[in-house]
Design an enzyme around this catalytic site. Structure first.
Site: not given
Ligand code: B16
Ligand code: MG
Length: 218
Positions: A9-11, A17, A45, A114-115, A145, A169-170
């Site tokens: 996962d990224l964030d 972030t 998240k 990542s989402a 997710k 994953e966090d």
């Molecule tokens: P964006 P991840 C997710 O990233 C974040 O955890 C989540 O807080 C955020 O709303 C989502 O990406 C969408 O991000 O607005 O930049 O498209 O944790 O799946 O890497």
């Molecule tokens: Mg995350």
């Protein structure tokens, strides 16, 4: 040789972030008179931008027009992006690079799952794009997710079976997605929050490379 898929996962896993997403959502919530705490944020998240806004509006019991929602979504993303302007290598979370380097040395398959629709610019800014054999992000999936689509696509593209795949994953939603996919789930964060994960580590500095080695040999 054992070749596994390691899906990150990224964030909140590779970069911190998650705190910027929180600040940007908090600003919108404050404008709407909604109290939005770090505890509420845990539910956002790993959740898509559109779904995150809906959750905040549900929290404040606010019904909004699509036009207002679209405006807040743009505002949130612009605010979020303003935090990323100065982002660089130094924002990679501690302990992540040794793991990525070790996996490369061991010739393992590495993917991003990542989402976020902002995943690619973040990988570029931090200079770690080259580590990833496959990148699946918010632009590639239609189901957020805890739907496992993002991880299933990553494993499929790497040509590795789901039960040979490991997800870091966090988020609660992301851990659930990995479990539903039949993958090994490794939670990065607090055990009491990520208790559905098969393993949890507070962060990557708590993870010995022998753990990664054992996952490769499993
Ligand atoms: P964006 P991840 C997710 O990233 C974040 O955890 C989540 O807080 C955020 O709303 C989502 O990406 C969408 O991000 O607005 O930049 O498209 O944790 O799946 O890497
Ligand atoms: Mg995350």
């Amino acid at each position: 040789m054992n070749k596994k898929a390691f899906i990150f996962d990224l964030d909140g896993v590779i970069v911190d972030t998650a705190k910027y997403h929180f600040l940007a959502w908090q600003k919108i919530a404050a404008e709407l008179g909604i109290e939005f705490t770090p505890e509420h944020n845990e539910h956002l998240k790993g959740v898509s931008r559109v779904r995150s806004l809906d959750l905040i509006l549900e929290l404040g019991k606010i019904e909004a027009s699509q036009a207002d929602k679209d405006r807040w979504l743009v505002q949130k993303n612009e605010d979020y992006l303003s935090y990323l302007v100065h982002m660089n290598y130094s924002e990679i979370l501690p302990g992540v690079m040794p793991v990525l380097q070790y996996l490369k040395e061991q010739n393992q398959a590495i993917a991003l799952g990542s989402a976020s629709k902002n995943a690619r610019p973040i990988l570029e800014k931090t200079g770690i794009m080259e580590y990833f054999d496959v990148i699946i992000d918010g632009n590639d999936v239609s189901n957020a997710k805890p739907d496992p689509e993002v991880f299933l696509q990553a494993a499929r593209k790497l040509g590795i079976a789901n039960d040979q795949s490991i997800v870091f994953e966090d988020s609660v939603a992301g851990v659930q997605a990995a479990n539903i996919a039949g993958m090994t789930s490794v939670g990065i964060g607090e055990h009491n929050i990520l208790h559905e994960a098969q393993y949890t580590f507070k962060d990557f500095t708590y993870m010995d490379l022998s753990f990664i080695e054992s996952l490769i040999k499993k």
